[in-house]
Design an enzyme around this catalytic site. Structure first.
Site, PDB file in Angstrom:
ATOM      1  N   GLU A  91       0.972  -1.287  -0.041  1.00 22.61           N
ATOM      2  CA  GLU A  91      -0.057   0.081   0.011  1.00 22.61           C
ATOM      3  C   GLU A  91       0.820   1.302  -0.076  1.00 22.61           C
ATOM      4  O   GLU A  91       0.391   2.389  -0.625  1.00 22.61           O
ATOM      5  CB  GLU A  91      -0.813   0.119   1.149  1.00 22.61           C
ATOM      6  CG  GLU A  91      -1.769  -1.178   1.364  1.00 22.61           C
ATOM      7  CD  GLU A  91      -1.287  -2.256   2.193  1.00 22.61           C
ATOM      8  OE1 GLU A  91      -0.163  -2.567   2.015  1.00 22.61           O
ATOM      9  OE2 GLU A  91      -1.930  -2.928   3.091  1.00 22.61           O
TER      10      GLU A  91
ATOM     11  N   CYS B  75      -2.694  -3.695   6.987  1.00 23.47           N
ATOM     12  CA  CYS B  75      -2.423  -3.969   8.393  1.00 23.47           C
ATOM     13  C   CYS B  75      -2.929  -2.643   9.194  1.00 23.47           C
ATOM     14  O   CYS B  75      -2.918  -1.629   8.866  1.00 23.47           O
ATOM     15  CB  CYS B  75      -1.032  -4.216   8.480  1.00 23.47           C
ATOM     16  SG  CYS B  75       0.166  -3.018   8.005  1.00 23.47           S
TER      17      CYS B  75
ATOM     18  N   THR C 131      16.947 -41.013   2.293  1.00 22.06           N
ATOM     19  CA  THR C 131      17.517 -40.111   1.072  1.00 22.06           C
ATOM     20  C   THR C 131      19.012 -39.662   1.460  1.00 22.06           C
ATOM     21  O   THR C 131      19.999 -39.578   0.803  1.00 22.06           O
ATOM     22  CB  THR C 131      16.581 -39.128   0.740  1.00 22.06           C
ATOM     23  OG1 THR C 131      15.504 -39.459   0.304  1.00 22.06           O
ATOM     24  CG2 THR C 131      17.329 -38.260  -0.528  1.00 22.06           C
TER      25      THR C 131
ATOM     26  N   ASP D 159      21.615 -41.260  -1.016  1.00 24.00           N
ATOM     27  CA  ASP D 159      21.916 -40.050  -2.081  1.00 24.00           C
ATOM     28  C   ASP D 159      23.162 -39.144  -1.506  1.00 24.00           C
ATOM     29  O   ASP D 159      23.609 -38.818  -2.418  1.00 24.00           O
ATOM     30  CB  ASP D 159      20.885 -39.739  -2.784  1.00 24.00           C
ATOM     31  CG  ASP D 159      20.031 -40.523  -3.478  1.00 24.00           C
ATOM     32  OD1 ASP D 159      20.203 -41.707  -3.719  1.00 24.00           O
ATOM     33  OD2 ASP D 159      18.735 -40.280  -3.251  1.00 24.00           O
TER      34      ASP D 159
ATOM     35  N   GLY E 249      12.757 -39.061  -0.688  1.00 21.23           N
ATOM     36  CA  GLY E 249      12.196 -40.251   0.418  1.00 21.23           C
ATOM     37  C   GLY E 249      10.741 -40.326   0.085  1.00 21.23           C
ATOM     38  O   GLY E 249       9.872 -39.633   0.538  1.00 21.23           O
TER      39      GLY E 249
ATOM     40  N   LEU F  13       9.097 -40.997   3.543  1.00 25.32           N
ATOM     41  CA  LEU F  13       8.844 -39.604   4.225  1.00 25.32           C
ATOM     42  C   LEU F  13       7.762 -38.920   3.765  1.00 25.32           C
ATOM     43  O   LEU F  13       6.619 -38.339   4.323  1.00 25.32           O
ATOM     44  CB  LEU F  13       9.846 -38.718   4.342  1.00 25.32           C
ATOM     45  CG  LEU F  13       9.727 -37.340   5.020  1.00 25.32           C
ATOM     46  CD1 LEU F  13       9.466 -37.511   6.672  1.00 25.32           C
ATOM     47  CD2 LEU F  13      10.955 -36.565   4.800  1.00 25.32           C
TER      48      LEU F  13
HETATM   49  C1  AOF Z   1       3.717  -7.250   4.327  1.00 22.08           C
HETATM   50  N1  AOF Z   1       3.549  -6.610   3.339  1.00 22.08           N
HETATM   51  O1  AOF Z   1       2.486  -5.064   1.982  1.00 22.08           O
HETATM   52  C2  AOF Z   1       1.516  -6.003   3.867  1.00 22.08           C
HETATM   53  C3  AOF Z   1       1.347  -6.547   5.019  1.00 22.08           C
HETATM   54  O2  AOF Z   1       6.487  -7.025   9.913  1.00 22.08           O
HETATM   55  P1  AOF Z   1       5.749  -5.950   9.082  1.00 22.08           P
HETATM   56  O3  AOF Z   1       5.760  -4.734  10.001  1.00 22.08           O
HETATM   57  O4  AOF Z   1       6.170  -5.547   7.676  1.00 22.08           O
HETATM   58  O5  AOF Z   1       4.400  -6.550   9.140  1.00 22.08           O
HETATM   59  C4  AOF Z   1       3.870  -7.610   8.582  1.00 22.08           C
HETATM   60  C5  AOF Z   1       2.475  -7.787   8.404  1.00 22.08           C
HETATM   61  O6  AOF Z   1       1.748  -6.825   8.047  1.00 22.08           O
HETATM   62  C6  AOF Z   1       2.079  -9.094   7.865  1.00 22.08           C
HETATM   63  O7  AOF Z   1       2.193 -10.252   8.424  1.00 22.08           O
HETATM   64  C7  AOF Z   1       0.676  -8.758   7.363  1.00 22.08           C
HETATM   65  O8  AOF Z   1      -0.156  -9.386   8.481  1.00 22.08           O
HETATM   66  C8  AOF Z   1       0.560  -7.469   7.312  1.00 22.08           C
HETATM   67  N2  AOF Z   1       0.683  -6.777   5.933  1.00 22.08           N
HETATM   68  N3  AOF Z   1       2.628  -7.229   5.286  1.00 22.08           N
HETATM   69  O9  AOF Z   1       4.657  -7.721   4.636  1.00 22.08           O
HETATM   70  C9  AOF Z   1       2.491  -5.872   3.058  1.00 22.08           C
HETATM   71  N4  AOF Z   1       0.302  -5.079   3.474  1.00 22.08           N
HETATM   72 ZN    ZN Z   2       0.877  -2.790   5.988  1.00 20.07          ZN
END
Ligand code: AOF
Ligand code: ZN
Length: 440
Positions: A57, A80, A200, A204, A368, A371
């Protein structure tokens, strides 16, 4: 006011953008975003490239600038609402004056969720669920990880047309073509962990490292001309070929699948970009440096700690974890992961939980039949990638060992997502059909 078809078209573009981050964002999701101005013109586009980098975003809003005011944002994952490695996208959208936000999939992670509610509370119109299926698919590894608290598992095998992975005497090199093997290395490189069984390792002595460029300089591997993945609009190599080819893996459909298509950009993921992609903030990473900052973790499932200390998998070329039974006594010089036993050997669900706790979002399961059979029996395979060579053996071990099927009604049914040629071979992508009681 947007009409629904317009919503779908813009979200399809956002899903396409999200797919460009595949292979580099772990442990974060792939996310794409399109911002329209108030008149409905595209003002900004972006996608998430790597953990710690700007969210999709923010990239799109930056590009849109003042044109975002009164506009609409299409995002593949709910914005977020938290301050983590970067600031909350809900706040960024409000500050930019966005009037409407269209979301494909709600964010399942408690730490980041709440963006939609905050936007609504501030008078922004929010629509959730547009093109959800495609957005789920492009982000399936991370969504599995976030929802289930375990790593997502792709089981890969190579076999003859009659489903055998080795001859009677155990020899197995090379059933499939160099092109198929190069493809495998790209998939490995895009994974957070490569998992193999002790069988494996003993048979291998594999290295279990991702060596895409070394093995496949001429086989259509990631080229040095890889575009810088700066998260914004970048022209993309190979975008004209193989349309639709990797839609199943990337979540994109039809021509939108283009940039992963064919031999130009084969596979699950832009694996090569882990090694050669630039980043938003520092331009580019040196060759050989995974964009995610780490080489795939190597994991040996070795219930009784039989890994030879001189095994290549312990050579230090990449970090290695040896999963052993909790009650085993061993002086193996390796990092051990002690797990409860299971009727099959080890509790593989516990393994995937432990790996998730170490931020392993995606597991590439190789090596494997036994597995793989155990994973299948325990309902822990999310996707199958099969390379079939135009050859037959007639005897020798099958690609999959016992998988808990005693009678035909126990059969594991799958559905094909993709069927495509790779050199002289065929690559099949399939996923298990949800069956009650199978998933743990
Ligand atoms: C992303 N990229 O474009 C959006 C995310 O660790 P942060 O602060 O980068 O936050 C990661 C979290 O933010 C991610 O787990 C998800 O829930 C939310 N959105 N995350 O990495 C993005 N929009
Ligand atoms: Zn975000």
């Amino acid at each position: 006011m947007q009409i629904p078809e317009r919503d779908a078209a813009h979200m399809a573009r956002a899903v396409d953008l999200a797919g460009r981050g595949r292979g580099t964002t772990s442990p974060n999701p792939v996310v794409g975003c399109v911002v329209l101005d108030a008149a409905g013109g595209v003002a900004g586009e972006g996608f998430h490239v790597y953990a710690g980098g700007p969210h999709a975003e923010v990239v799109a809003l930056r590009q849109a600038g003042e044109r975002a005011r009164g506009g609409t944002a299409y995002v593949t994952l709910e914005p977020c609402d938290h301050t983590g490695r970067t600031g909350p996208c809900s706040r960024a959208l409000l500050d930019a004056g966005i009037a409407r936000v269209v979301v494909a999939v709600a964010d399942p992670s408690p730490k980041a969720a709440g963006g939609a509610a905050r936007l609504r509370a501030h008078g922004v119109a929010v629509t959730i669920g547009v093109l959800a299926h495609a957005a789920e698919r492009v982000n399936e590894e991370w969504l599995t990880y976030a929802r289930r608290g375990r790593s997502h598992v792709t089981w890969k095998f190579a076999a003859t047309l009659d489903g055998r992975s080795a001859a009677e005497d155990g020899t197995s090199q090379w059933i499939t073509s160099p092109e198929a093997r190069a493809d495998v290395h790209r998939l490995r490189a895009a994974s957070d962990a490569i998992v193999a069984g002790i069988g494996t390792v003993l048979a291998d002595d594999p290295r279990l490292t991702a060596r895409p460029a070394v093995l496949a300089p001429n086989a259509g591997g990631p080229s040095n001309a890889e575009p810088a993945l700066d998260g914004a609009l970048t022209p993309h190599a190979g975008s004209a070929s193989g349309a639709g080819r990797d839609a199943a893996l990337s979540g994109r459909s039809g021509s939108a699948a283009a940039h992963l298509g064919s031999a130009d950009r084969p596979a699950l993921d832009d694996a090569g970009s882990r090694h050669s992609a630039g980043t938003a903030d520092d331009g580019s990473l040196p060759d050989g440096t995974p964009a995610g900052g780490r080489a795939p973790l190597r994991v040996v499932v070795d219930t009784d700690a039989r890994t030879p200390p001189a095994a290549r998998v312990l050579d230090g070329a990449a970090p290695t974890l040896v999963a052993v039974a909790a009650d085993v006594t061993t002086d193996l010089p390796a990092e051990l992961l002690r797990l409860p036993r299971h009727e099959d050997g080890l509790d593989l669900h516990a393994l995937l939980k432990e790996l998730a706790a170490r931020e392993v979002v995606s597991v590439f399961l190789e090596g494997g039949p036994e597995l793989a059979g155990s994973f299948m029996r325990q309902g822990l395979i999310d996707r199958v990638v099969a390379y079939l060579a135009p050859a037959v053996l007639g005897s020798g071990p099958a690609a999959l060992g016992a998988a808990g099927v005693r009678t035909i009604s126990d059969i594991h049914r799958l559905t094909f997502d993709e069927i495509s040629p790779i050199g002289p071979d065929v690559r099949l992508i399939a996923r298990p059909i949800a069956q009650p009681g199978r998933e743990q």
